[in-house]
Design an enzyme around this catalytic site. Structure first.
Site, short mmCIF file in Angstrom:
data_model
loop_
_atom_site.label_atom_id
_atom_site.label_comp_id
_atom_site.label_asym_id
_atom_site.label_seq_id
_atom_site.Cartn_x
_atom_site.Cartn_y
_atom_site.Cartn_z
N GLU A 137 0.87 -1.18 0.00
CA GLU A 137 0.00 0.00 0.00
C GLU A 137 0.91 1.23 0.00
OE1 GLU A 137 -3.26 0.69 -0.44
OE2 GLU A 137 -2.44 2.71 -0.28
N SER A 138 0.83 2.00 -1.08
CA SER A 138 1.79 3.09 -1.27
C SER A 138 1.65 4.18 -0.20
CB SER A 138 1.63 3.69 -2.66
OG SER A 138 0.29 4.04 -2.90
N CYS A 161 3.67 -2.44 -8.74
CA CYS A 161 2.38 -2.00 -8.19
C CYS A 161 2.54 -0.78 -7.27
CB CYS A 161 1.64 -3.15 -7.54
SG CYS A 161 -0.13 -2.84 -7.44
N ARG A 183 -3.22 5.95 -8.87
CA ARG A 183 -3.46 4.87 -7.89
C ARG A 183 -4.83 4.24 -8.11
NH1 ARG A 183 -4.37 6.55 -2.66
NH2 ARG A 183 -4.27 4.44 -1.90
N ARG A 221 -5.60 -4.25 -7.28
CA ARG A 221 -5.84 -2.81 -7.03
C ARG A 221 -4.73 -1.99 -7.69
NH1 ARG A 221 -6.86 -0.73 -1.27
NH2 ARG A 221 -7.59 1.04 -2.48
N HIS A 274 2.20 -7.80 -10.67
CA HIS A 274 3.08 -8.49 -9.70
C HIS A 274 3.74 -9.72 -10.32
CE1 HIS A 274 1.63 -6.51 -5.94
NE2 HIS A 274 0.56 -6.27 -6.69
N GLU A 309 6.25 -11.23 -9.38
CA GLU A 309 6.88 -12.08 -8.35
C GLU A 309 5.95 -13.19 -7.88
OE1 GLU A 309 5.73 -9.10 -7.91
OE2 GLU A 309 4.63 -8.98 -6.01
N1 GLN Z 1 -3.52 0.11 -4.38
C1 GLN Z 1 -2.23 -0.02 -3.78
C2 GLN Z 1 -1.61 1.36 -3.52
O1 GLN Z 1 -2.23 2.34 -3.73
C3 GLN Z 1 -1.30 -0.85 -4.63
C4 GLN Z 1 -1.72 -2.28 -4.60
C5 GLN Z 1 -0.61 -3.25 -4.76
O2 GLN Z 1 0.57 -2.94 -4.57
N2 GLN Z 1 -0.97 -4.48 -5.04
O3 GLN Z 1 -0.50 1.43 -3.13
#
Ligand code: GLN
EC number: 4.3.3.6
Length: 193
Positions: free
Chosen positions: A49-50, A80, A112, A141, A176, A178
């Site tokens: 989550e950023s 992401c 985002r 997301r 992703h 990974e």
């Molecule tokens: N929605 C997340 C964000 O805003 C990112 C999601 C993810 O890294 N899988 O950081």
């Protein structure tokens, strides 16, 4: 010489990145402190989550040291949330005071949660410039890229939007790699070092 690649380990999925990097031929280590950041040649910023990661970067006194290393040309790969953080500009960055903070590694604007909320997560086989065949991309997301600067190459798209970009030795994917066991994106990064 074997490159030493750090994985920012404040939050998010670090274990899979460490394994993918080792398989791609790098020495891999977690990074949580400024001294650990100084000891790596390159850095992976994982998903998660950023906004939370931005908060923790501040708490751990890593925000400015990391910005400085990126400005100095340290190669980085962001997946992401990591893609969001590597941007120069973030659209829909979150509530003021708790927003995602740009590290300004890649000249781009990233939106985002562009594809929708958690329920809108999806998987798709996409074409990826420089990789044979398709890449199975897992979007959770996920963000997309809304603007790229002149030095930025778009390597892959989904739903018409750029979801993988490269600027010199900086790489970012909205998905992703990974989690799929296909480590070609990590190899692309490690081989560029
Ligand atoms: N929605 C997340 C964000 O805003 C990112 C999601 C993810 O890294 N899988 O950081």
């Amino acid at each position: 010489m074997t490159p030493r690649v750090g994985v920012l380990a404040l939050q998010g999925d670090t274990r899979e990145h460490l394994a993918a990097l080792r398989e791609a031929g790098a020495e891999a280590a977690t990074v949580r402190r400024p001294a650990e950041l100084s000891s790596v040649d390159a850095l992976v910023i994982p998903g998660g989550e950023s906004t939370a990661m931005s908060h923790l970067l501040r708490e751990f006194d890593l925000l400015e040291p990391l910005r400085a290393r990126l400005a100095d040309g340290m190669p980085a790969y962001g997946s992401c949330a990591g893609m969001i953080l590597l941007a120069t500009d973030i659209a829909d960055a979150g509530v003021a005071g708790r927003e995602a903070l740009p590290l300004r590694g890649i000249d781009m604007t990233v939106r985002r949660n562009a594809f929708g909320r958690q329920v809108d997560s999806f998987e798709e086989d996409i074409e990826f410039d420089g990789l044979e065949g398709s890449v199975h991309a897992v979007f959770i997301r996920a963000p997309w890229v809304e603007r790229v600067g002149p030095g930025v190459e778009v390597l892959a798209r989904a739903a018409g939007h750029p979801v993988a970009v490269r600027q010199g030795q900086m790489l970012a994917t909205a998905f992703h790699p990974e989690v799929t066991g296909d480590h070609r994106v990590h190899r692309l990064f490690v081989e560029s070092l």
